[in-house]
Every structure is written in C-alpha cells, then in structure tokens.
Motif scaffolding. Structure first.
Motif, PDB file in Angstrom:
ATOM      1  N   TYR A 152       0.761  -1.166  -0.065  1.00  0.00           N
ATOM      2  CA  TYR A 152      -0.041   0.134   0.112  1.00  0.00           C
ATOM      3  C   TYR A 152       0.921   1.281  -0.211  1.00  0.00           C
ATOM      4  N   ASN A 153       2.018   1.396   0.950  1.00  0.00           N
ATOM      5  CA  ASN A 153       2.859   2.457   0.697  1.00  0.00           C
ATOM      6  C   ASN A 153       3.369   2.696  -0.632  1.00  0.00           C
ATOM      7  N   ALA A 154       3.901   1.585  -1.166  1.00  0.00           N
ATOM      8  CA  ALA A 154       4.405   1.761  -2.367  1.00  0.00           C
ATOM      9  C   ALA A 154       3.535   2.440  -3.387  1.00  0.00           C
ATOM     10  N   THR A 155       2.097   1.854  -3.215  1.00  0.00           N
ATOM     11  CA  THR A 155       1.468   2.631  -4.237  1.00  0.00           C
ATOM     12  C   THR A 155       1.172   3.992  -4.114  1.00  0.00           C
ATOM     13  N   LYS A 156       1.017   4.595  -2.889  1.00  0.00           N
ATOM     14  CA  LYS A 156       0.520   5.687  -2.578  1.00  0.00           C
ATOM     15  C   LYS A 156       1.674   6.623  -2.477  1.00  0.00           C
ATOM     16  N   PHE A 157       2.918   6.126  -2.018  1.00  0.00           N
ATOM     17  CA  PHE A 157       4.060   6.865  -2.365  1.00  0.00           C
ATOM     18  C   PHE A 157       4.212   7.113  -3.931  1.00  0.00           C
ATOM     19  N   GLY A 158       3.966   6.229  -4.978  1.00  0.00           N
ATOM     20  CA  GLY A 158       4.024   6.484  -6.116  1.00  0.00           C
ATOM     21  C   GLY A 158       2.862   7.421  -6.657  1.00  0.00           C
ATOM     22  N   VAL A 159       1.715   7.309  -6.047  1.00  0.00           N
ATOM     23  CA  VAL A 159       0.486   8.216  -6.460  1.00  0.00           C
ATOM     24  C   VAL A 159       1.166   9.614  -6.324  1.00  0.00           C
ATOM     25  N   VAL A 160       1.619   9.860  -5.069  1.00  0.00           N
ATOM     26  CA  VAL A 160       2.280  11.508  -4.700  1.00  0.00           C
ATOM     27  C   VAL A 160       3.164  11.731  -5.831  1.00  0.00           C
ATOM     28  N   GLY A 161       4.024  10.775  -5.996  1.00  0.00           N
ATOM     29  CA  GLY A 161       5.300  11.214  -7.139  1.00  0.00           C
ATOM     30  C   GLY A 161       4.662  11.533  -8.306  1.00  0.00           C
ATOM     31  N   PHE A 162       3.824  10.485  -8.689  1.00  0.00           N
ATOM     32  CA  PHE A 162       3.383  10.826 -10.136  1.00  0.00           C
ATOM     33  C   PHE A 162       2.438  11.981 -10.127  1.00  0.00           C
ATOM     34  N   THR A 163       1.761  12.389  -9.224  1.00  0.00           N
ATOM     35  CA  THR A 163       1.054  13.692  -9.208  1.00  0.00           C
ATOM     36  C   THR A 163       1.524  14.929  -9.264  1.00  0.00           C
ATOM     37  N   GLN A 164       2.804  14.835  -8.377  1.00  0.00           N
ATOM     38  CA  GLN A 164       3.440  16.096  -8.262  1.00  0.00           C
ATOM     39  C   GLN A 164       4.387  16.259  -9.493  1.00  0.00           C
ATOM     40  N   ALA A 165       4.957  15.248 -10.030  1.00  0.00           N
ATOM     41  CA  ALA A 165       5.753  15.339 -11.343  1.00  0.00           C
ATOM     42  C   ALA A 165       4.497  15.964 -12.629  1.00  0.00           C
ATOM     43  N   ALA A 166       3.275  15.386 -12.449  1.00  0.00           N
ATOM     44  CA  ALA A 166       2.229  15.607 -13.469  1.00  0.00           C
ATOM     45  C   ALA A 166       1.914  17.022 -13.396  1.00  0.00           C
ATOM     46  N   MET A 167       1.789  17.582 -12.206  1.00  0.00           N
ATOM     47  CA  MET A 167       1.632  18.833 -12.033  1.00  0.00           C
ATOM     48  C   MET A 167       2.718  19.695 -12.727  1.00  0.00           C
ATOM     49  N   LEU A 168       3.920  19.385 -12.578  1.00  0.00           N
ATOM     50  CA  LEU A 168       4.815  20.447 -13.210  1.00  0.00           C
ATOM     51  C   LEU A 168       4.929  20.172 -14.846  1.00  0.00           C
ATOM     52  N   ASP A 169       4.408  18.895 -15.372  1.00  0.00           N
ATOM     53  CA  ASP A 169       4.455  18.813 -16.945  1.00  0.00           C
ATOM     54  C   ASP A 169       3.209  19.544 -17.301  1.00  0.00           C
ATOM     55  N   LEU A 170       2.025  19.784 -16.557  1.00  0.00           N
ATOM     56  CA  LEU A 170       0.683  20.189 -16.967  1.00  0.00           C
ATOM     57  C   LEU A 170       0.336  21.708 -16.743  1.00  0.00           C
ATOM     58  N   ARG A 171       1.182  22.160 -15.819  1.00  0.00           N
ATOM     59  CA  ARG A 171       0.749  23.560 -15.630  1.00  0.00           C
ATOM     60  C   ARG A 171       1.043  24.657 -16.653  1.00  0.00           C
ATOM     61  N   LYS A 172       1.671  23.956 -17.728  1.00  0.00           N
ATOM     62  CA  LYS A 172       2.169  25.189 -18.734  1.00  0.00           C
ATOM     63  C   LYS A 172       0.792  25.324 -19.837  1.00  0.00           C
ATOM     64  N   TYR A 173      -0.025  23.960 -19.537  1.00  0.00           N
ATOM     65  CA  TYR A 173      -1.375  24.313 -20.485  1.00  0.00           C
ATOM     66  C   TYR A 173      -2.512  24.826 -19.440  1.00  0.00           C
ATOM     67  N   ASP A 174      -2.195  25.368 -18.154  1.00  0.00           N
ATOM     68  CA  ASP A 174      -3.091  25.802 -17.438  1.00  0.00           C
ATOM     69  C   ASP A 174      -4.036  24.824 -16.937  1.00  0.00           C
ATOM     70  N   VAL A 175      -3.519  23.608 -16.708  1.00  0.00           N
ATOM     71  CA  VAL A 175      -4.235  22.591 -16.111  1.00  0.00           C
ATOM     72  C   VAL A 175      -3.768  22.447 -14.749  1.00  0.00           C
ATOM     73  N   LYS A 176      -4.695  22.495 -13.840  1.00  0.00           N
ATOM     74  CA  LYS A 176      -4.143  22.612 -12.370  1.00  0.00           C
ATOM     75  C   LYS A 176      -4.092  20.741 -12.122  1.00  0.00           C
TER      76      LYS A 176
END
Length: 236
Positions: A152-176
């Motif tokens: 469970y930790n592995a998946t949720k650590f992964g979700v946090v990392g995935f989401t934060q990296a996606a945030m940096l990828d997508l903000r240039k499109y004005d996607v929050k």
C-alpha cells in the motif's frame, strides 16, 4: 470562482470518498459522472443522489485504459466537456512483506497507481481543452510508511510522486493538478463498515468540501499537495 455547471468525473465513485465528493459537487450545481467496476453498484449510488439530470453512472475498471477512454468519451458526449477529474479508485491489502501474495501486490499497483495514470491519460486532452483540474486521492500512507504496509505504501508513495510530477508537466497548459492525502476516513475501505465508532474520523463530505474549496480558489494559486488528518484521533 464559479463552478456551477462544470463537469466532473470521479473514479471509484460508488461509495465512500468518491460518493461524498460527488454529492458535494452536485450541491454546488456541478454535473458529475461516477464510475466503478460494477454498473449495478454505480447505478445504485447514482440513485441515492437526488439530481437525475446532474449525475451519470458509468462502468469502468481503471486498470484498463480503454475503459477510462470510453468513460471520458461518454461524459463528453453527454455534457460536451470535462472540467474536473478525481482519480479516487483504490484498494488496500495489508500484510508483512514476506506474507504478501503477489496477486495482492499487483492488484494494488494496477488499481492505485496504474489506475491514476490511465485516468489521466484518458482525460488529459479534455482537461487541456477546458483548462481543467486533475486530482488524485492519495493518503498519508504516501509519506508515512508502516509495518504491513509495504504494498500500500509503495502505491501511495507512487501516486504522490506521479501527481506532483504531472503537476509540473501540465501547468504550462493551465491544467491544475493536486493530490489529496487523507488520514483515517469513515469509509468502507478494507472491509470497514462505518458506524458511530467512526465519528472521530474524517467524513467523506469533509473531503468533498476540500475539493469544492480547491475548485473555487483563484486560478493563480495552486495547493498542489494537501495533507488532512483527524483532529482528535484520541477520541477513537
């Protein structure tokens, strides 16, 4: 910010946090699609919301990209757009790592982590078009490890990392992009049946209010990672 008539999609929306968020958004005048693996369960959940014109029940298994693509297509066909996506579907199995079954590991990885990826992959073009908002439902288990929580930790650590990296990828499109990380919530997760003994926990509608607050926030400001926990766990 006015969120009336915006369109949201919530995975794992047939109960618990997903259903609580759906009710909160509909109370704000939004249109909401909820999905789950079993259509009957999702339809029953949708029927519990007194807003026939603003709720859409969909069958989708988040482990299958094609299912999520079909869900987004159906939402776009019905309402013409997708403004908000909450990747909420999740499962948990808890056992010492030497006792965890491979099928439990893979189910958690496929649902909690790959599912969040599939949901974003399916919805990203719609969110770019609407300058929308993608959220994941992670957990305090995404930063705090514990015995019996290796999978469970592995998946949720992964979700946090995935989401934060996606945030940096997508903000240039004005996607929050935001990840919400709750502690104990009064839901049916892991076989729990909520009752009066769960009143000390965060309630699903509390997470709903957090989502509403994020959507109403001025677009210049992005709370990209939110931790939320019970105020008084000693009351349990």
């Amino acid at each position: 910010m006015d969120i009336k008539n915006k369109v949201a999609y919530i995975t794992g929306g047939s109960k618990g946090i997903g259903l609580g968020v759906a009710k909160s958004l509909i109370d704000e005048g939004m249109k909401v699609a909820i999905s789950g693996r079993t259509m009957k369960t999702v339809e029953e959940a949708a029927a519990s919301i007194e807003s026939d014109e603003n709720i859409l029940a969909l069958q989708s298994d988040v482990t299958k990209l094609g299912d999520e693509q079909n869900a987004i297509a159906n939402i776009s066909k019905k309402w013409g757009k997708v403004d908000v996506v909450l990747a909420n579907a999740g499962v948990g199995h808890f056992a010492p790592v030497d006792e965890m079954k491979p099928e439990q590991w893979h189910q958690m990885i496929d649902t909690n982590l790959t599912g969040a990826f599939n949901t974003l992959q399916a919805s990203i073009e719609a969110l770019k078009n609407s300058k929308g908002y993608y959220m994941t439902l992670a957990s305090l288990a995404g930063t705090n490890f514990f015995a019996t929580g290796a999978g469970y930790n592995a998946t949720k650590f992964g979700v946090v990392g995935f989401t934060q990296a996606a945030m940096l990828d997508l903000r240039k499109y004005d996607v929050k992009v935001t990840t919400i990380m709750p502690g104990s919530v009064a839901t049916h997760f892991n076989g729990n049946v909520p009752d009066d003994s769960d009143t000390w926990k965060i309630q699903p509608e509390d997470i709903g209010k957090i989502v509403v607050g994020l959507l109403k926030m001025h677009p210049r400001t992005l709370p990209s990672k939110i931790e939320v926990r019970p105020t008084r766990p000693d009351l349990k």
